[in-house]
Design a protein around this motif. Structure first.
Motif, PDB file in Angstrom:
ATOM      1  N   LYS A 126     -34.919   9.606  -3.698  1.00  0.00           N
ATOM      2  CA  LYS A 126     -36.241   8.961  -3.792  1.00  0.00           C
ATOM      3  C   LYS A 126     -36.166   7.635  -4.543  1.00  0.00           C
ATOM      4  CE  LYS A 126     -38.820  13.259  -3.435  1.00  0.00           C
ATOM      5  NZ  LYS A 126     -39.573  14.289  -4.137  1.00  0.00           N
ATOM      6  N   GLU A 127     -35.392   7.606  -5.624  1.00  0.00           N
ATOM      7  CA  GLU A 127     -35.251   6.368  -6.388  1.00  0.00           C
ATOM      8  C   GLU A 127     -34.454   5.315  -5.622  1.00  0.00           C
ATOM      9  OE1 GLU A 127     -36.735   5.485  -9.285  1.00  0.00           O
ATOM     10  OE2 GLU A 127     -37.817   7.365  -9.006  1.00  0.00           O
ATOM     11  N   THR A 128     -33.547   5.760  -4.751  1.00  0.00           N
ATOM     12  CA  THR A 128     -32.733   4.826  -3.977  1.00  0.00           C
ATOM     13  C   THR A 128     -33.575   4.082  -2.955  1.00  0.00           C
ATOM     14  OG1 THR A 128     -30.794   6.218  -4.322  1.00  0.00           O
ATOM     15  CG2 THR A 128     -30.642   4.622  -2.551  1.00  0.00           C
ATOM     16  N   PHE A 129     -34.690   4.656  -2.544  1.00  0.00           N
ATOM     17  CA  PHE A 129     -35.586   3.918  -1.645  1.00  0.00           C
ATOM     18  C   PHE A 129     -36.148   2.675  -2.338  1.00  0.00           C
ATOM     19  CE2 PHE A 129     -35.597   7.700   1.026  1.00  0.00           C
ATOM     20  CZ  PHE A 129     -35.567   7.124   2.290  1.00  0.00           C
ATOM     21  N   LYS A 130     -36.155   2.704  -3.675  1.00  0.00           N
ATOM     22  CA  LYS A 130     -36.608   1.541  -4.448  1.00  0.00           C
ATOM     23  C   LYS A 130     -35.434   0.643  -4.837  1.00  0.00           C
ATOM     24  CE  LYS A 130     -40.061   4.534  -6.532  1.00  0.00           C
ATOM     25  NZ  LYS A 130     -40.323   5.314  -7.729  1.00  0.00           N
ATOM     26  N   LYS A 131     -34.320   1.296  -5.270  1.00  0.00           N
ATOM     27  CA  LYS A 131     -33.165   0.545  -5.787  1.00  0.00           C
ATOM     28  C   LYS A 131     -31.955   1.472  -5.807  1.00  0.00           C
ATOM     29  CE  LYS A 131     -31.607  -1.206 -10.227  1.00  0.00           C
ATOM     30  NZ  LYS A 131     -31.889  -1.215 -11.629  1.00  0.00           N
ATOM     31  N   ASN A 132     -30.775   0.940  -5.434  1.00  0.00           N
ATOM     32  CA  ASN A 132     -29.561   1.757  -5.476  1.00  0.00           C
ATOM     33  C   ASN A 132     -29.342   2.305  -6.881  1.00  0.00           C
ATOM     34  OD1 ASN A 132     -28.830   1.581  -2.797  1.00  0.00           O
ATOM     35  ND2 ASN A 132     -27.466  -0.148  -3.085  1.00  0.00           N
ATOM     36  N   GLN A 133     -28.946   3.568  -6.941  1.00  0.00           N
ATOM     37  CA  GLN A 133     -28.754   4.261  -8.214  1.00  0.00           C
ATOM     38  C   GLN A 133     -27.275   4.308  -8.575  1.00  0.00           C
ATOM     39  OE1 GLN A 133     -31.671   5.558  -9.924  1.00  0.00           O
ATOM     40  NE2 GLN A 133     -32.347   4.069  -8.415  1.00  0.00           N
ATOM     41  N   ILE A 134     -27.007   4.536  -9.859  1.00  0.00           N
ATOM     42  CA  ILE A 134     -25.622   4.683 -10.280  1.00  0.00           C
ATOM     43  C   ILE A 134     -25.125   6.072  -9.856  1.00  0.00           C
ATOM     44  CG2 ILE A 134     -25.808   3.094 -12.231  1.00  0.00           C
ATOM     45  CD1 ILE A 134     -25.949   5.551 -14.073  1.00  0.00           C
ATOM     46  N   PRO A 135     -23.841   6.197  -9.529  1.00  0.00           N
ATOM     47  CA  PRO A 135     -23.302   7.508  -9.153  1.00  0.00           C
ATOM     48  C   PRO A 135     -23.436   8.505 -10.304  1.00  0.00           C
ATOM     49  CG  PRO A 135     -21.801   5.745  -8.531  1.00  0.00           C
ATOM     50  CD  PRO A 135     -22.860   5.122  -9.386  1.00  0.00           C
TER      51      PRO A 135
END
Length: 197
Positions: A126-135
């Motif tokens: 869900k957060e990746t739809f806004k911004k790539n997340q850290i692994p």
């Protein structure tokens, strides 16, 4: 006269003892500093090796997210073709356990294949739809724990789907073992969770 010689002798012995203690203290301090520098160098080397591997995996997923074949399958809603593309991606990525492509309207738990798609994975998507997340390492101990990397699939600067790669994370332990560190304990943690030591 004998007293003067004994006093001079006592003072001389005390001065030799003080000088010896000073040399010992300086040597011990330098040895401790050298040990600490060695430990710092080993830990920096291990962390650099791990971060380089994770960066390479992330770059691979960035390239996958730009695949025209993947974008076309998403846009056409062709689930069979989408599964074929992700299966092929899994073969190209040796650490892959499962690669999922999640659309905005199909984000749900998945316990049909290991590693399971859990709540932490869903939050990451869900957060990746806004911004790539850290692994991140996700999942409970056992077969469902995995290194999760999520990347947005973009079309005209709009995220139309998210690739979530669930990867093996055994390279973390291998990186620590290959350091040949035997002077203490190195732990790799994610928050309070010990990943390797």
């Amino acid at each position: 006269m004998g007293r003067i010689f004994s006093m001079v002798g006592t003072v001389s012995v005390l001065m030799v003892l003080i000088a010896g203690w000073g040399v010992y203290w300086l040597a011990a301090t330098e040895l401790e500093t050298a040990k600490q520098s060695s430990i710092n160098a080993v830990s920096r080397g291990v962390s650099l090796g791990i971060s380089t591997q994770i960066r390479q995996l992330s770059l691979f997923l960035d390239n996958m997210a730009q695949s025209d074949e993947l974008i076309n399958a998403i846009e056409q809603g062709d689930s069979i073709r989408l599964e074929q593309v992700t299966d092929r991606f899994e073969k190209f990525l040796p650490k892959a356990r499962k690669i999922r492509v999640l659309l905005p309207n199909t984000i749900a738990l998945d316990q049909t294949e290991e590693p399971y798609l859990g709540y932490a994975d869903l939050d990451m998507v869900k957060e990746t739809f806004k911004k790539n997340q850290i692994p991140m390492i996700q999942g409970n101990k056992g077969p469902n724990r995995h290194l999760a990397i999520a990347r947005g699939v973009k079309k005209e600067d709009r995220v139309i789907a998210v690739i979530l790669a669930s990867l093996k994370y055994d390279f973390l332990r291998q990186s620590l073992r290959s350091s040949n560190f035997d002077s203490g304990l190195i732990e790799l943690k994610q928050n309070k969770l010990v990943l390797a030591s």
